[in-house]
Design a protein around this motif. Structure first.
Motif, mmCIF file in Angstrom:
data_model
loop_
_atom_site.group_PDB
_atom_site.id
_atom_site.type_symbol
_atom_site.label_atom_id
_atom_site.label_comp_id
_atom_site.label_asym_id
_atom_site.label_seq_id
_atom_site.Cartn_x
_atom_site.Cartn_y
_atom_site.Cartn_z
ATOM 1 N N THR A 53 22.639 37.649 0.076
ATOM 2 C CA THR A 53 21.723 36.967 1.005
ATOM 3 C C THR A 53 21.978 37.449 2.360
ATOM 4 O O THR A 53 21.020 37.617 3.155
ATOM 5 C CB THR A 53 21.950 35.565 0.667
ATOM 6 N N GLY A 54 23.244 37.715 2.721
ATOM 7 C CA GLY A 54 23.515 38.547 3.833
ATOM 8 C C GLY A 54 23.068 37.574 5.224
ATOM 9 O O GLY A 54 22.480 38.218 6.079
ATOM 10 N N ILE A 55 23.279 36.330 5.071
ATOM 11 C CA ILE A 55 22.898 35.660 6.166
ATOM 12 C C ILE A 55 23.376 36.069 7.558
ATOM 13 O O ILE A 55 24.758 36.080 7.433
ATOM 14 C CB ILE A 55 22.910 34.130 5.994
ATOM 15 N N ILE A 56 22.842 36.465 8.455
ATOM 16 C CA ILE A 56 23.314 36.925 9.770
ATOM 17 C C ILE A 56 23.175 35.866 10.894
ATOM 18 O O ILE A 56 22.176 35.462 11.083
ATOM 19 C CB ILE A 56 22.504 38.339 10.088
ATOM 20 N N GLU A 57 24.466 35.217 11.319
ATOM 21 C CA GLU A 57 24.482 34.304 12.375
ATOM 22 C C GLU A 57 24.052 35.094 13.741
ATOM 23 O O GLU A 57 24.720 36.076 14.046
ATOM 24 C CB GLU A 57 25.899 33.908 12.555
#
Length: 471
Positions: free
Chosen positions: A71-75
């Motif tokens: 998913t690699g959610i980037i903050e």
């Protein structure tokens, strides 16, 4: 994990030592054997149990990590502080421009202005279909036309950053059938390839307009009709803005990644950044997307050119574009070296402030300031995406009813510094203009003009339907 096994081993050894001492005190050989066997067996069971538990936990954590990686959610970076007085000043100035220079020109879309990551102005007006009741909101995707090129270029640069391609390689190294010597990936990115625009040469050489053109068709047509195509220039001699370059770059992305352009952008940018209202158009979307309209509100239907992507065909919102801006500004995806490549000027043979980087237009001023931006125009959709990197300011306007007033949003750059000087350029499908707007003089304060009777009637007519919502 290593520390856990080490501690466990020490515990077992200490336990065994005490067992041996206890057996020695007993004095019996049988006693020694019995106690030692019991303690070692117990230790072995404990070790197996802990080992199994640790491995199970490791597998579970690894699975969780893979999921997070997938998913690699980037903050995004948190907005920097902005004084209320400054935010109010910017909001009022934007409201004046919105009311007088944009809204009264028939604007139908969304607009955001941000400073330090803080939204200081955000409004939406109109409906997705004209006439219609489907109000345009913060989550209504609209076609951003050539602003798509910023995503295509940065996707290529990400592959370069990861060592999967070299932007100074010739395109023919990756697309073997491509037979134009000297055309490098960099020259495609900065529009110095010398290639002509497929929007024109394919029609001129007899393409059947009943057949939808694909990116593969553009490549095949270039290769097989090279002797017939006019206006092919030697690469890297001058700047010529050309959609062909970015249609080919989309194919390059697919060749290097083994994924479709839309899939790669979705997995690399849209999903990790949670740009939930952004996607690459596909013909199967034709019934669900908001189409575009000319300046009179007449529908402009899709045609045989609408399947080509990379140069256009991303639908998004002002809010998602701001997310894209924050991801770039926060160095969340790209290194400083990669961004330097993107924002460097490559066409310096003519004097003046205008230039082009790798997927970005720019105005470079004598004092060193730089306006980095891209405009877009396809059918009746047009957009502007302006970024002032020094001031960390962003101006975004997207509409699906054509009005050249959108490009005049550059004047708002003067709210953050001395930038705008009245110039404008557009990325369009033809050279024919479809609207006329008086050019705004730089430095002037824009005040609302009295409404004409026609505009007054229109505003009253759509007063209830075209609500402008502030978020």
């Amino acid at each position: 994990m290593t520390a856990t096994f080490s501690n466990l081993f020490n515990i077992i050894c200490v336990g065994a030592g005490f067992a041996y001492i206890f057996a020695a005190i007993c004095g019996s050989k049988a006693c020694k054997t019995k106690y030692l066997s019991t303690m070692y067996f117990t230790g072995l069971v404990i070790a197996v149990f802990f080992t199994s538990s640790c491995q199970s936990s490791a597998k579970k954590n690894a699975g969780s990590a893979d999921k997070d990686s997938a998913t690699g959610i980037i903050e995004l970076p948190q907005p920097l502080p902005l004084a209320k007085a400054e935010a109010d000043r910017l909001n009022k100035a934007c409201q004046l421009w919105y009311d007088s220079a944009l809204l009264l020109k028939g604007f139908n879309g969304g607009m955001i202005v941000a400073k330090n990551g803080n939204i200081v102005f955000e409004k939406y007006t109109g409906t997705g279909h004209l006439p219609g009741t489907d109000l345009i909101t913060a989550s209504t995707p609209l076609h951003i036309a050539s602003v798509t090129k910023t995503f295509t270029a940065m996707a290529v640069l990400k592959l370069w950053q990861e060592g999967k391609l070299n932007i100074d390689d010739e395109l023919s190294k990756y697309l073997l059938q491509f037979n134009y010597a000297g055309v490098t990936i960099r020259s495609l990115l900065n529009h110095r390839s010398g290639l002509p625009n497929y929007l024109y040469f394919m029609e001129k050489l007899g393409w059947d307009k009943k057949q939808t053109i694909t990116n593969e068709d553009v490549l095949h047509f270039l290769v097989t009709n090279k002797a017939l195509i006019e206006n092919i220039a030697p690469p890297n001699t001058h700047f010529t803005y050309c959609n062909t370059n970015y249609a080919l770059l989309a194919l390059l992305i697919e060749k290097v990644t083994g994924k479709k352009y839309a899939e790669y952008l979705q997995q690399t940018f849209f999903d990790p950044l949670q740009m939930k209202n952004t996607f690459v158009y596909n013909h199967i979307d034709s019934l669900k997307v908001n189409l575009s309209y000319d300046w009179k509100g007449r529908l402009i239907p899709l045609n045989y050119l609408d399947a080509v992507y990379g140069d256009k065909n991303i639908y998004t919102t002002a809010k998602d574009l701001l997310t894209w801006d924050r991801a770039l500004s926060g160095n969340k995806i790209f290194t400083a070296e990669t961004l330097l490549q993107a924002y460097s000027p490559y066409s310096n043979e003519k004097p003046g402030i205008r230039n082009y980087g790798l997927g970005w237009r720019m105005n470079i001023y004598p004092d060193g300031k730089k306006m980095t931006y891209h405009n877009g125009w396809w059918h009746g959709s047009n957009a502007t995406f302006i970024r002032l990197l020094k001031e960390d300011a962003t101006i975004i306007v997207i509409g699906n009813k054509f009005t050249r007033a959108i490009y005049h949003a550059k004047i708002l750059c003067n709210l953050f510094g001395d930038y705008y000087n009245g110039e404008e350029e557009e990325e369009n499908e033809t050279s024919k203009t479809t609207d006329s707007v008086t050019t705004l003089k730089p430095g002037t304060i824009i005040l609302p003009k009295p409404l004409s009777k026609k505009n007054e009637r229109l505003q009253n007519l759509f007063k209830d339907k075209n609500k402008v919502t502030t978020h």
